[in-house]
Design an enzyme around this catalytic site. Structure first.
Site, short mmCIF file in Angstrom:
data_model
loop_
_atom_site.label_atom_id
_atom_site.label_comp_id
_atom_site.label_asym_id
_atom_site.label_seq_id
_atom_site.Cartn_x
_atom_site.Cartn_y
_atom_site.Cartn_z
N THR A 144 109.19 49.56 -4.63
CA THR A 144 108.64 49.85 -5.97
C THR A 144 108.84 48.68 -6.92
OG1 THR A 144 109.09 52.20 -5.71
CG2 THR A 144 108.82 51.41 -7.95
N LEU A 145 110.06 48.15 -6.98
CA LEU A 145 110.34 47.04 -7.89
C LEU A 145 109.52 45.82 -7.50
CD1 LEU A 145 112.65 48.71 -9.07
CD2 LEU A 145 114.14 46.75 -8.83
N VAL A 223 117.40 41.56 -10.34
CA VAL A 223 117.23 42.86 -11.01
C VAL A 223 117.60 43.98 -10.04
CG1 VAL A 223 115.55 42.24 -12.80
CG2 VAL A 223 114.76 42.73 -10.47
N ALA A 224 118.32 43.62 -8.96
CA ALA A 224 118.65 44.61 -7.92
C ALA A 224 120.03 45.23 -8.20
CB ALA A 224 118.59 43.97 -6.56
N ARG A 225 121.06 44.68 -7.60
CA ARG A 225 122.45 45.08 -7.84
C ARG A 225 123.31 43.83 -7.76
NH1 ARG A 225 120.91 48.95 -9.78
NH2 ARG A 225 121.24 51.15 -9.31
N ASP A 249 120.18 40.71 -14.53
CA ASP A 249 120.28 42.01 -15.21
C ASP A 249 121.48 42.80 -14.68
OD1 ASP A 249 119.21 43.93 -17.07
OD2 ASP A 249 118.51 45.12 -15.36
N GLU A 254 130.34 45.28 -14.09
CA GLU A 254 129.60 45.62 -15.30
C GLU A 254 130.45 46.53 -16.19
OE1 GLU A 254 125.71 47.14 -14.28
OE2 GLU A 254 125.29 45.42 -13.01
N HIS A 273 121.95 45.15 -17.77
CA HIS A 273 121.48 46.19 -16.85
C HIS A 273 120.58 47.20 -17.57
CE1 HIS A 273 122.39 48.63 -12.94
NE2 HIS A 273 121.12 48.73 -13.32
N ALA A 276 115.09 48.25 -16.67
CA ALA A 276 114.14 49.34 -16.45
C ALA A 276 114.09 50.30 -17.64
CB ALA A 276 114.52 50.11 -15.18
#
Ligand code: NDP
Length: 307
Positions: A144-145, A223-225, A249, A254, A273, A276
């Site tokens: 999706t991303l 932008v994943a993890r 991100d 975090e 983060h 989205a």
């Protein structure tokens, strides 16, 4: 199971007000309440951001994130708990966030925003700014991303390549490589963009060898993890100018600790983060949950089921 009470866990507050989602569910056939950790008992289904052990008593947990790496799959399975996730809704938001990063690097916008804080009229060197058409971005993880990123960047004239396990073609990508050819796939790219889930296979995937394989003028985007990146190796690559910059991100820890070197490195964009985030997030998540409530009533298999 039959849905008798649905809970919206107050941890979703990190992304949207829980009451917005509860109100959105007003027409569901079961009562919906906003609940805290000690109120989970007695709810068949809970929509949540965080994991809590009390959730093992539920029949169904829905994660408002696509990434479910924080959930203990084995415990859920042993307790017959269904887990569904929110993949499928972040294509446009993440696509636009990544487009923003790339436009910032190409048009130097992040440097102007930084200079503005000090009321400095600083222009870039003549050869710093560039335009995106003709550049290549390699997206690692064509779900999706990845597809949302390809659609948004493709419209800006960026040539898209991708990496996935099978290497099979994906619409919107000129070329797709199998993950066994990762280094080859990223070696020509102006931008390398991580959009893979965090799994045993992808933990630490972006390491010193990956940054070595990238061009010196290439930018890295995550932008994943955070844990898909070896963060010290990334910092080394940035400090030694073996890559041009990074937009991040997500991080190993975090919130990103105040002492992290990433805050101050040149040509590094740090976002908290929220790649989205959108004011429509609760509606997008609500749509998935609503569909699964209908499927439950119809005796059909759940959409986005993970466990
Ligand atoms: P999807 O499941 O739609 O896509 C994941 C893709 O990754 C699949 O297409 C899969 O392709 C590919 N993949 C899996 N393992 C590997 C591997 N070892 N090497 C290369 N490719 C691989 O998930 P989403 O796109 O919805 O989300 C992806 C991740 O992004 C989430 O798990 C989450 O961690 C993160 N995320 C971050 C957000 C943020 O706020 N920054 C927002 C939303 C998601 P194939 O099966 O062909 O290998």
């Amino acid at each position: 199971f039959a849905l008798e009470r649905l809970g919206v866990h107050d941890s979703v507050d990190a992304v949207f007000p829980p009451s917005e989602l509860a109100d959105f569910f007003a027409d569901l056939p079961a009562p919906v309440d906003v609940i805290g950790d000690d109120e989970i008992e007695g709810y068949d289904a809970v929509v949540t951001l965080d994991y809590h052990e009390a959730l093992l008593e539920c029949a169904w947990i829905h994660s408002i994130q696509a990434g479910v790496d924080r959930f203990p799959f084995d415990d859920l399975e042993a307790n017959d708990v269904i887990l569904t996730n929110s993949t499928g809704i972040h294509d446009r938001t993440i696509g636009e966030t990544v487009a923003g990063y790339l436009l910032s690097f190409s048009r130097r916008l992040h440097t102007f925003v930084a200079a503005q804080q000090d009321r400095r009229w600083d222009r870039p060197e003549w050869d710093e700014a560039f335009t995106l058409p003709g550049t290549t971005a390699c997206v690692v993880g064509t779900g999706t991303l990845g597809r949302g990123v390809a659609e948004t960047l493709g419209a800006l004239g960026v040539c898209m390549t991708g990496v996935r396990r099978s290497g099979e073609a994906v619409p919107g990508f000129e070329e797709v490589y199998a993950n066994t050819h990762l280094l080859e796939a990223i070696s020509d790219a102006d931008f390398v963009i991580a959009t893979v889930p965090l799994t045993d296979d992808t933990e630490g995937l972006f390491d010193a060898a990956t940054f070595d394989a990238m061009r010196e003028d290439a930018y890295f985007v995550n932008v994943a993890r955070g844990a898909v990146v070896d963060e010290p190796a990334l910092i080394d690559a940035l400090e030694s100018d073996s890559i041009a910059g990074a937009a991040l991100d997500v991080f190993e820890e975090e919130p990103l600790p105040e002492a992290s070197l990433l805050w101050d490195l040149e040509d590094v964009i740090v976002t908290p983060h929220c790649g989205a985030f959108t004011r429509d997030y609760f509606r997008d998540v609500g749509g998935i949950v609503r569909e699964n409530v209908q499927r439950l009533e119809a005796g059909e298999a759940f959409h986005n089921r993970v466990v």
